[in-house]
Design an enzyme around this catalytic site. Sequence first.
Site, PDB file in Angstrom:
ATOM      1  N   VAL A  70       0.865  -1.180   0.000  1.00  0.00           N
ATOM      2  CA  VAL A  70       0.000   0.000   0.000  1.00  0.00           C
ATOM      3  C   VAL A  70       0.895   1.221   0.000  1.00  0.00           C
ATOM      4  CG1 VAL A  70      -1.647   1.363   1.349  1.00  0.00           C
ATOM      5  CG2 VAL A  70      -1.950  -1.108   1.153  1.00  0.00           C
ATOM      6  N   CYS A  71       0.502   2.240  -0.749  1.00  0.00           N
ATOM      7  CA  CYS A  71       1.222   3.515  -0.798  1.00  0.00           C
ATOM      8  C   CYS A  71       2.667   3.278  -1.257  1.00  0.00           C
ATOM      9  CB  CYS A  71       1.137   4.197   0.564  1.00  0.00           C
ATOM     10  SG  CYS A  71       1.547   5.960   0.553  1.00  0.00           S
TER      11      CYS A  71
END
Length: 284
Positions: free
Chosen positions: A161-162
């Site tokens: 994520v990210c």
Amino acid sequence: MTDHSENNVSDERLTRAGHSRRDILKFGSIATLGAVLGGVALPGRAAPVLAQAGSEGELAPNDPLDILIVNYDGGTLLDFAGPSEIFHRLPNTNVRYASLNGGSVTLEFGVVYGKTERLADIEKTDVILVPGGSNLAAPMRPEYQAQIRRLADSAKHVTSVCNGSLVLAATGVLKGKRSACHWAFVNKLSEYGAIPVPDRFVEDDNGRFMSGGGVTAGIDFALRVAAKLRGQQAAEFTQLAIEYDPAPPFHSGHPRDARPEVIAMVDKELPGASRGLARIPGVR
């Protein structure tokens, strides 16, 4: 116009059943939600048909699923808090948290999170998730990279994520693979041989590699992972149980929508952000 008496009748039936929102969230299963609603026709909606088949997941309902979330100093809480909220509610799913040395880690803004397991003590996992952070110095260290690469090599699904995708990419596991990342850093993926894709969710190799964009994309990402592994119905139930029904007050969550002066403010804080090449501690 909605019939308010219908609202009252529905509310009374739910109250008499002795169930609350907390019950639904606590028990976290489709059967529980079905029993709670008991066929109540919600205003403006058809009565729920929870037995209706959605798309099937890769795993049978009784197959165990082990998910490992990597934690480190400088990480962003929401990057993994959102996905963990989804994953914990899936059936027969075990969610674990691990860091290099185990124990507590100090996340972004001084948030202390723990107790985590030691990465070296974990033999393998079905899914590894690497969240992002405001400082990637810790997970970019050789000791962290070695453990992440070891677990990623044997995992069925490698996820991030990210800008956690930068951490994965630095291990070499994303070489030649398509990946998402926070918009401010997405183009730095190519420096590690990965293929940057500016989307909110990206998968490659038929889902062996799955990634979410910046911070809040972790919830969308996790629902897609849930649907792929446990089926659409399980994912939809979880979305409903946590009332994930986003309605942002401003259309300013991505450069394609944000006003130029707001983009300029972010560029001042993170030089190079609008080109997807912002610098972050720990990344060369």
